[in-house]
Enzyme design. Structure first.
Site, mmCIF file in Angstrom:
data_model
loop_
_atom_site.group_PDB
_atom_site.id
_atom_site.type_symbol
_atom_site.label_atom_id
_atom_site.label_comp_id
_atom_site.label_asym_id
_atom_site.label_seq_id
_atom_site.Cartn_x
_atom_site.Cartn_y
_atom_site.Cartn_z
ATOM 1 N N SER A 1 45.049 38.217 29.854
ATOM 2 C CA SER A 1 44.252 39.385 30.232
ATOM 3 C C SER A 1 44.817 40.250 29.299
ATOM 4 O O SER A 1 45.188 40.356 28.153
ATOM 5 C CB SER A 1 44.015 39.888 31.858
ATOM 6 O OG SER A 1 43.218 40.644 31.862
ATOM 7 N N ARG B 1 38.943 48.992 42.385
ATOM 8 C CA ARG B 1 39.317 47.456 42.444
ATOM 9 C C ARG B 1 38.140 46.707 42.763
ATOM 10 O O ARG B 1 38.075 45.626 42.260
ATOM 11 C CB ARG B 1 40.577 47.490 43.395
ATOM 12 C CG ARG B 1 40.962 46.332 43.467
ATOM 13 C CD ARG B 1 41.638 45.388 42.367
ATOM 14 N NE ARG B 1 42.206 44.068 42.600
ATOM 15 C CZ ARG B 1 43.073 43.499 41.505
ATOM 16 N NH1 ARG B 1 43.071 44.119 40.526
ATOM 17 N NH2 ARG B 1 43.548 42.301 41.939
ATOM 18 N N ASP C 1 33.452 34.471 31.108
ATOM 19 C CA ASP C 1 34.079 35.578 31.219
ATOM 20 C C ASP C 1 33.367 36.869 31.344
ATOM 21 O O ASP C 1 32.835 37.140 30.295
ATOM 22 C CB ASP C 1 35.206 35.426 30.271
ATOM 23 C CG ASP C 1 36.267 36.634 30.386
ATOM 24 O OD1 ASP C 1 35.886 37.602 30.965
ATOM 25 O OD2 ASP C 1 37.428 36.610 30.233
ATOM 26 N N HIS D 1 36.961 35.564 34.167
ATOM 27 C CA HIS D 1 38.226 36.215 33.654
ATOM 28 C C HIS D 1 39.350 35.644 34.316
ATOM 29 O O HIS D 1 40.350 35.606 33.805
ATOM 30 C CB HIS D 1 37.920 37.650 33.604
ATOM 31 C CG HIS D 1 38.978 38.343 32.930
ATOM 32 N ND1 HIS D 1 39.264 38.374 31.501
ATOM 33 C CD2 HIS D 1 40.301 39.060 33.613
ATOM 34 C CE1 HIS D 1 40.144 39.037 31.273
ATOM 35 N NE2 HIS D 1 40.786 39.573 32.465
ATOM 36 N N ASP D 2 39.313 35.310 35.778
ATOM 37 C CA ASP D 2 40.400 35.160 36.412
ATOM 38 C C ASP D 2 40.664 33.422 36.416
ATOM 39 O O ASP D 2 41.472 33.199 37.191
ATOM 40 C CB ASP D 2 40.241 35.351 37.795
ATOM 41 C CG ASP D 2 40.785 36.636 38.239
ATOM 42 O OD1 ASP D 2 41.376 37.284 37.387
ATOM 43 O OD2 ASP D 2 40.610 37.229 39.290
#
Lengths: 347, 347
Positions: B151, B212, B293, B323-324
């Site tokens: 990332s 967040r 992603d 993405h994680d």
């Protein structure tokens, strides 16, 4: 159930009484008219409420009636016409030669229950469908030739087809499925939190604007943003400002200017409350899915069509406009509508 | 350029001075140690600033050094070790038998410039790379065996490989490309607006939490949400509450508890400022992309690898974690790292 036809009493709407009266007189010569009914609606989560349902009707009195419903920010005015010349939300799909041709079909559309911001309770898509059934009674329309729904309108159409199947011959459900996808629901829940945060800060407009901007990301796709907003970010007053921010600011401001906060919150919630058993739908249904729709994944549209069995057929578009393809890919959507409405006619 | 090694003066960090002193004494027997340097950094957008760069180093003094950098909320503590037994952000990928085995490799990680919230200016990934080059000087590390970045860490690694190619033999860039995608940039820009909305009237924590939560949606995928949060929404105090909201609340609260607002805003901006010419990278690079992603589309990873020419190779994972995936698909990532770090050794 009760209703009062108040076609001549729409002082609470944006329409002037003069225009309403004019249009009403012209009803027999295929012109457009607006009206509203007041009805006592038994709602899923809020008991029985007296609500107003505003509609616009456009096309020959003897033509087959097609109900058209859009997303949560759509309304009863589909397209400019002689009586109401302002631009509508579906201008590009309504007109001579189109599947939605007001010289050959009578087009009916509403302001959704809750859209005026006066009904601050949870609203189900089933409530909208029941209200529409009342309206059809009030207008003495026994059966719709078709119901064309896009986004939230598709969910309402699916409920109408499940709860009042005798009221429509054919359903076209574009970019909407039998359930709110959990990821899309989370996205909307956070948008509603932005509204709440704005209200907490006495910055109601800013909160609603931010919610709308996040929603815009869900309506469009990375492909479109890549084409339009590839410029390097700038540093403005010491902060990074991305290329898309002007566009998002404009989208937020435009939305805030015409949307009561309660309307946004309650119709957004309504999408998340939507759940229906596809097997309960008793009407031939064309499901139109857009590959790349970030709110309604293709897998959900496929599951809906599978649940519909022989009543269902699937059309898939690929579009850089994602969830908003209905409003953008107008020629391709028109072709699909023409085919679907023809199917309805020969059924 | 100047720097001062202050390995024994980390009173401003969360680490107690005792632990630092202990770890420093154990340096020669392969244990972990923490330290910091103070350096005058010529920044792209803020002139020359005196900044502190905190690091943790773990592994035998004579082992090849692998720098590991994660997302904007990652830090210098990769995994529990004898000296710092608390859990790290990369526990599952660091350990005996793993590619990142601290008995065979010396692992180096930092708190990013800006992560302490004291540097409230635009920060470029190039600034981070320059700071790392200073740190390597201070630690007398001529060349890294490899830089593994995930990332934001991948962006920093790409800058290091472009600006200081002699400092690393091999780069592994996971879930990060040569530019911020315009759609992802817009998504982050809106998150920063949520922070600003919270700051309007002292609801800072609520704004950061909301930011967040929106970020979590970008880190994960609809597939995962469908598996975890398919329950029907509830109506709580007259409002619709979706199944994912408990999870999102927890994610927001956890983040707020450990993140200064300035750190979040400036590192988020830093991702959006990132732009690099792939042809400028002079180091063999393994690009790891995750299909699905939502922040780094596969097309950008492919463009990066094409730009790298013979220096680039692409590995593609399909994961419901989007993405994680780096933090979740640990066995598959470990296999890729093992292969990439071996390539580095034989190069």
């Amino acid at each position: 159930m009760s209703f009062v036809n108040t076609a001549l009493q729409s002082a609470t709407t944006a329409v002037s009484p003069v225009a309403d009266a004019l249009s009403y007189q012209r009803d027999d010569d295929a012109s457009a008219r607006r009206g509203e009914i007041v009805l006592d609606l038994a709602m899923r989560h809020a008991g029985t409420r007296t609500v107003r349902l505003r509609y616009e009707l456009h096309g020959p009195a003897d033509a087959p009636v097609v109900f058209v419903a859009g997303g949560i920010s759509a309304h009863r005015h589909l397209a400019a016409n002689d009586v109401f010349p302002e631009s509508g939300w579906l201008n590009a799909l309504v007109g001579t030669g189109r599947a939605l041709d007001p010289s050959r079909r009578r087009l009916l559309a509403i302001d959704f229950i809750g859209a005026d911001g006066h009904l601050d309770v949870p609203i189900e898509t089933a409530d909208q469908a029941d209200a529409i059934a009342h309206l059809l009674d009030a207008l003495a329309i026994g059966q719709l030739h078709a119901f064309v729904g896009y986004s939230y309108g598709a969910l309402v159409g699916l409920q109408l087809a499940a709860r009042h199947p005798s009221r429509l011959q054919h359903l076209v459900a574009v970019s909407g499925a039998h359930r709110a996808h959990p990821y899309a629901a989370a996205w909307r829940a956070l948008q509603r939190r932005a509204v709440l945060l704005g209200q907490l800060q006495c910055a109601d407009a800013q909160g609603l604007s931010l919610a709308r901007q996040f929603a815009m990301l869900s309506y469009r796709t990375p492909e479109e943003f890549d084409e339009r907003f590839d410029a390097a970010p700038e540093i403005v007053n010491g902060r990074v400002r991305c290329a898309a921010e002007d566009y998002l600011d404009a989208a937020g401001a435009q939305y805030v200017a015409r949307t009561p906060i309660n309307a946004y919150v309650r119709l957004s919630e309504s999408i998340d409350l939507h759940r229906i058993d596809p097997a309960a739908i008793g009407v031939p249904t064309t499901v139109v899915a857009v590959e790349g729709d970030r709110l309604v994944p293709l897998s959900d549209s496929v599951a809906l069509v599978e649940g519909l069995g022989t009543l269902g057929q699937l059309r898939v578009l690929r579009s850089p406009y994602g969830h908003d393809a209905f409003l953008k890919e107008t020629d391709r959507i028109d072709a699909i509508l023409a085919s679907a409405l023809r199917t309805g006619e020969t059924a």
